[in-house]
Design a protein around this motif. Structure first.
Motif, short mmCIF file in Angstrom:
data_model
loop_
_atom_site.label_atom_id
_atom_site.label_comp_id
_atom_site.label_asym_id
_atom_site.label_seq_id
_atom_site.Cartn_x
_atom_site.Cartn_y
_atom_site.Cartn_z
N GLN A 1 -30.54 -12.00 5.91
CA GLN A 1 -31.15 -13.33 5.76
C GLN A 1 -31.82 -13.81 7.04
OE1 GLN A 1 -28.94 -16.57 3.72
NE2 GLN A 1 -29.27 -17.74 5.63
N GLU A 2 -31.19 -13.57 8.19
CA GLU A 2 -31.62 -14.24 9.42
C GLU A 2 -32.34 -13.33 10.43
OE1 GLU A 2 -31.65 -17.36 9.81
OE2 GLU A 2 -30.39 -17.98 8.12
N ASP A 3 -32.04 -12.05 10.43
CA ASP A 3 -32.64 -11.14 11.41
C ASP A 3 -33.94 -10.58 10.85
OD1 ASP A 3 -33.13 -9.38 13.51
OD2 ASP A 3 -31.76 -7.85 12.72
N THR A 4 -34.97 -11.42 10.84
CA THR A 4 -36.21 -11.04 10.16
C THR A 4 -37.03 -9.99 10.92
OG1 THR A 4 -37.38 -12.92 11.16
CG2 THR A 4 -36.37 -13.27 9.00
N ASP A 5 -36.78 -9.82 12.23
CA ASP A 5 -37.52 -8.78 12.96
C ASP A 5 -36.71 -7.49 13.12
OD1 ASP A 5 -35.65 -9.52 14.86
OD2 ASP A 5 -37.11 -10.32 16.30
N GLY A 6 -35.49 -7.46 12.57
CA GLY A 6 -34.73 -6.22 12.51
C GLY A 6 -34.19 -5.69 13.81
N THR A 32 -32.41 -14.56 16.99
CA THR A 32 -33.07 -15.26 18.09
C THR A 32 -34.04 -16.31 17.54
OG1 THR A 32 -35.06 -13.87 18.30
CG2 THR A 32 -33.02 -13.06 19.32
N LYS A 33 -34.59 -17.07 18.44
CA LYS A 33 -35.52 -18.12 18.01
C LYS A 33 -36.80 -17.53 17.43
CE LYS A 33 -38.15 -19.11 22.25
NZ LYS A 33 -38.55 -20.20 23.17
N TYR A 35 -28.64 -20.85 17.57
CA TYR A 35 -27.53 -20.64 18.48
C TYR A 35 -26.22 -20.45 17.74
CZ TYR A 35 -23.92 -21.73 21.93
OH TYR A 35 -22.80 -21.70 22.72
N TYR A 36 -25.91 -21.32 16.80
CA TYR A 36 -24.65 -21.21 16.07
C TYR A 36 -24.62 -19.96 15.21
CZ TYR A 36 -23.64 -26.06 17.44
OH TYR A 36 -23.38 -27.21 18.15
N LEU A 37 -25.75 -19.60 14.62
CA LEU A 37 -25.80 -18.37 13.81
C LEU A 37 -25.59 -17.13 14.68
CD1 LEU A 37 -28.75 -19.32 11.46
CD2 LEU A 37 -26.38 -18.95 10.76
N SER A 38 -26.17 -17.14 15.88
CA SER A 38 -25.98 -15.98 16.76
C SER A 38 -24.53 -15.92 17.25
CB SER A 38 -26.96 -16.02 17.93
OG SER A 38 -26.64 -17.03 18.86
N ASN A 39 -23.89 -17.08 17.45
CA ASN A 39 -22.47 -17.08 17.80
C ASN A 39 -21.63 -16.47 16.68
OD1 ASN A 39 -23.01 -18.27 20.23
ND2 ASN A 39 -22.26 -20.31 19.67
N LEU A 40 -21.96 -16.81 15.44
CA LEU A 40 -21.25 -16.22 14.30
C LEU A 40 -21.42 -14.71 14.30
CD1 LEU A 40 -19.76 -16.26 11.58
CD2 LEU A 40 -21.97 -16.81 10.47
N LEU A 82 -28.91 -22.23 36.27
CA LEU A 82 -27.98 -22.11 35.14
C LEU A 82 -28.60 -22.63 33.85
CD1 LEU A 82 -24.44 -22.96 36.54
CD2 LEU A 82 -25.78 -20.87 36.72
N TRP A 83 -29.41 -23.67 33.96
CA TRP A 83 -30.11 -24.17 32.77
C TRP A 83 -30.98 -23.09 32.17
CZ3 TRP A 83 -35.44 -24.67 32.02
CH2 TRP A 83 -35.83 -25.35 30.86
N MET A 84 -31.73 -22.38 33.00
CA MET A 84 -32.61 -21.31 32.51
C MET A 84 -31.80 -20.20 31.84
SD MET A 84 -35.21 -18.95 34.72
CE MET A 84 -33.83 -18.46 35.76
N ILE A 85 -30.70 -19.77 32.48
CA ILE A 85 -29.85 -18.73 31.90
C ILE A 85 -29.30 -19.21 30.56
CG2 ILE A 85 -27.69 -17.44 32.17
CD1 ILE A 85 -28.12 -17.53 35.19
N THR A 86 -28.85 -20.46 30.52
CA THR A 86 -28.22 -20.99 29.31
C THR A 86 -29.22 -21.10 28.17
OG1 THR A 86 -26.71 -22.23 30.74
CG2 THR A 86 -26.76 -22.85 28.43
N VAL A 87 -30.39 -21.63 28.45
CA VAL A 87 -31.42 -21.76 27.41
C VAL A 87 -31.78 -20.39 26.84
CG1 VAL A 87 -33.86 -22.30 27.02
CG2 VAL A 87 -32.39 -23.94 28.20
N ASN A 88 -31.94 -19.40 27.71
CA ASN A 88 -32.28 -18.06 27.23
C ASN A 88 -31.15 -17.45 26.41
OD1 ASN A 88 -34.91 -16.44 28.41
ND2 ASN A 88 -34.41 -18.27 29.60
N ALA A 89 -29.90 -17.71 26.80
CA ALA A 89 -28.77 -17.20 26.03
C ALA A 89 -28.70 -17.89 24.66
CB ALA A 89 -27.47 -17.41 26.80
N VAL A 90 -28.96 -19.18 24.63
CA VAL A 90 -28.95 -19.92 23.37
C VAL A 90 -30.04 -19.41 22.44
CG1 VAL A 90 -29.52 -22.20 22.39
CG2 VAL A 90 -27.85 -22.00 24.24
N ASP A 91 -31.22 -19.18 22.98
CA ASP A 91 -32.37 -18.79 22.15
C ASP A 91 -32.38 -17.31 21.81
OD1 ASP A 91 -33.30 -21.38 22.16
OD2 ASP A 91 -34.78 -21.05 23.74
#
Length: 619
Positions: free
Chosen positions: A17-22, A27-28, A52-57, A540-549
């Motif tokens: 359903q969510e990993d459309t690029d395989g 990711t975003k 973010y929440y879907l990637s955590n799952l 840290l903001w840059m690292i965090t945003v990239n990890a979230v996305d």
């Protein structure tokens, strides 16, 4: 709220359903609905929303599957965990262990069988004088006949290293009985113990209560000095003539300061070896010590460094091929076979190897000139050695230290050495007009004025007076601050480089963890807490945003202007290739995250969890 999920069934449904690029990540850039319904243990339904929440799952399912489970019980708090808290927890609980290696029966195949082995050949090089290691690995070979054991000669020369370029292998590290002393690797294809990476990794390890592992890495460094003559660029055969930026004294000092009780026997042994390294690697006149009393990087070797990517030197080799009226392939073969000896090209590769010895491979700051430079970073590091030796001898040995080799050193001796170096640094590296430190070309008798983050190492080492520190702080915040942290070099410093030449990964617009960490500590040394916190937050903001996305991605380096891990320079970006979950991040990036969090105020940590934009927060 708890979810008990069939791992494979949920994983496949989620990806379809969510990993459309395989790419086995969420990711975003995926174009799924970004909504996934789960059933709780008590039969209720809950919809997980957003990238973010879907990637955590996805990651929690992968963690459970990696443990061999069929079903996973996942609490909602793990799926909706605040991002900075999650990254820090993953580093502490998973990443360090996944990056830990040993060169023994338990861990040997993970290293010798990696992608750097030539074909099917898996080779370990063992020092001639380590009889225990020779016996151990020869016994191991009987059990694993695919492993080749080669004993190094007593004297390792550039000619010998050239002769084994086509037989690369891992270099043995310390054994205690039948167990290898553990160490942390950077990650990805960097599957060996690297020099300065190890120090920065240890900063994070100590914060995460892994003093045991940090101390073990010092033991491995001392083994390298004892048997290979230096701390190696990394423990691979083609690095035998190359060292790395000297951080051992800081490493020893910080491990001692982190421990409740310092083992004086251990400290005596490692301090003896650190002093030996200082004297035999860095202070031999005509080698890495130049006539003016300052130091340079100088790596020995013959021909093209074998670890470089294919095609890296094509433009240089084309130029020399035309000189000898040959095509590039013919010239390269004749040059490497020493049928053609060209002193100018040989010198180019001395500079190139020295650049790699500096850790900054590669930067236009050091290209084709490195061995002619008294660099700011190296001389600041050696000043730190001298002041660390003074501190350790005063603190733990009452001012006088007797080495295991019978030599005696006073703390006063090292204080004098540091004072002498500080005077020379101010004479040769400080520019009164520009009010900054710069590398000094001792062949041309002038400063380079290249604007690099390494110019701020004197803040970290404690060399500056308060007036110099103030000028450096202003220069840093005005010229090096980008949205995502500190630039490796300024845009102006590389503006002269023609567009057709390659981008260098240690140059603008990129930023690197070791530079950030050195500069944060340097600012704190001089009381600039506000500026340090801002730069920490941006990084840290840059690292965090990239990890979230991007599904938890924590790579080797970043473009701090565009604030992305998508860096297009030379070698790509290690740490971005994984399925479902990154289990290791990247060594010094992990450490920078933990160190940065230790500096931030509780208020800024909470802003980080909210991903508050630094350009708005610090306007």
């Amino acid at each position: 709220m708890l979810f008990r999920l069939n791992i494979e069934e949920t994983l496949q449904k989620l990806l379809r359903q969510e990993d459309t690029d395989g790419d086995k990540k969420i990711t975003k850039e995926d174009r799924g609905p970004k909504r996934f319904k789960l059933q709780t243990e008590d039969g209720a339904f809950y919809t997980v929303k957003g990238t973010y929440y879907l990637s955590n799952l996805l990651q929690e399912l992968a963690i459970a599957r990696n443990k061999g489970k069929e079903y996973a019980t996942i609490p909602l708090r793990r799926i909706e965990e605040k991002p900075a808290n999650r990254i820090s927890r993953m580093i502490r609980r998973y990443f360090w262990d996944d990056l830990t290696r040993t060169i023994d029966e338990a861990g040997i195949m993970k290293i010798v069988g990696d992608e750097k082995a030539e074909g099917k050949e898996q080779r370990i090089y063992v020092p001639l004088k380590d009889e225990h290691a020779i016996e151990y690995y020869n016994k191991l070979k009987r059990k694993y006949p695919e492993i080749n054991i080669s004993v190094l000669p007593d004297k390792i020369t550039p000619e010998y290293v050239l002769s084994i370029n086509n037989k690369p292998g891992i270099l043995a590290l310390k054994l205690e009985g039948k167990k290898g002393v553990p160490f942390v690797v950077p990650g990805g294809r960097f599957n060996e113990m690297y020099g300065w990476d190890s120090y920065f990794e240890a900063v994070g390890l100590l914060l995460d209560d892994r003093e045991d592992l940090a101390k073990a890495m010092i033991d491995n460094f001392c083994y390298q000095i004892k048997y290979y003559g230096k701390i190696l660029n990394a423990n691979r055969s083609y690095y035998l003539t190359r060292t790395q930026p000297p951080f051992l004294s800081s490493f020893i000092r910080e491990v001692c300061e982190a421990g409740k009780n310092t083992d004086l026997k251990w400290l005596t042994e490692v301090l003896t070896i650190a002093i030996r390294e200082y004297e035999s690697v860095w202070m031999v006149s005509g080698k890495r010590l130049t006539e003016n009393g300052l130091n340079r990087y100088l790596a020995e070797g013959i021909g093209i460094p074998p670890e470089t990517e294919e095609g890296h030197f094509d433009e240089v080799l084309e130029e020399y091929a035309r000189k000898y009226e040959l095509n590039r392939e013919e010239f390269q073969q004749k040059y490497m076979n020493r049928e053609i000896v060209d002193e100018e090209l040989d010198m180019y590769f001395v500079h190139d190897r020295s650049l790699r010895e500096s850790g900054h491979d590669t930067s236009w700051r050091l290209d084709n000139v490195c061995a002619d430079l008294n660099t700011v970073d190296l001389n600041a590091l050696l000043y730190k050695y001298e002041t660390d030796f003074e501190y350790l001898i005063n603190t733990y040995f009452d001012g006088t230290f007797q080495t295991t080799e019978g030599k005696s050193y006073s703390a006063a001796h090292w204080k004098e050495m540091a004072a002498a170096r500080k005077r020379l640094i101010n004479v040769y590296l400080w520019d009164k007009t520009k009010e900054c430190f710069y590398d000094y070309n001792f062949k041309l008798n002038r400063q380079t004025f290249f604007e690099s983050a390494t110019n701020f190492y004197p803040l970290w080492a404690g060399i500056c007076n308060q007036d110099q520190a103030e000028k450096l702080k202003e220069h840093l915040m005005n010229s090096y601050k980008a949205r995502g942290g500190v630039l490796a070099t300024t845009k102006a410093s590389v503006s002269h480089v023609p567009d057709h030449l390659p981008k260098r990964q240690w140059d603008y617009p990129n930023g690197w963890a070791p530079h950030q960490m050195v500069i944060w500590k340097g600012l704190l040394n001089y009381g600039y807490e506000k500026e340090a916190e801002e730069l920490v937050y941006r990084w840290l903001w840059m690292i965090t945003v990239n990890a979230v996305d991007y599904n938890g991605t924590i790579p080797e380096k970043y473009d701090v202007v565009a604030c992305t891990h998508k860096v297009y320079a030379e070698y790509g970006n290690v740490g971005t290739e994984f399925d479902y979950i990154t289990t290791s991040g990247f060594g010094w990036m992990n450490a920078s995250y933990q160190y940065g969090l230790s500096i931030l105020s509780p208020e800024l940590r909470e802003k980080l969890n909210e991903l508050a934009d630094p350009d708005i927060l610090f306007k």
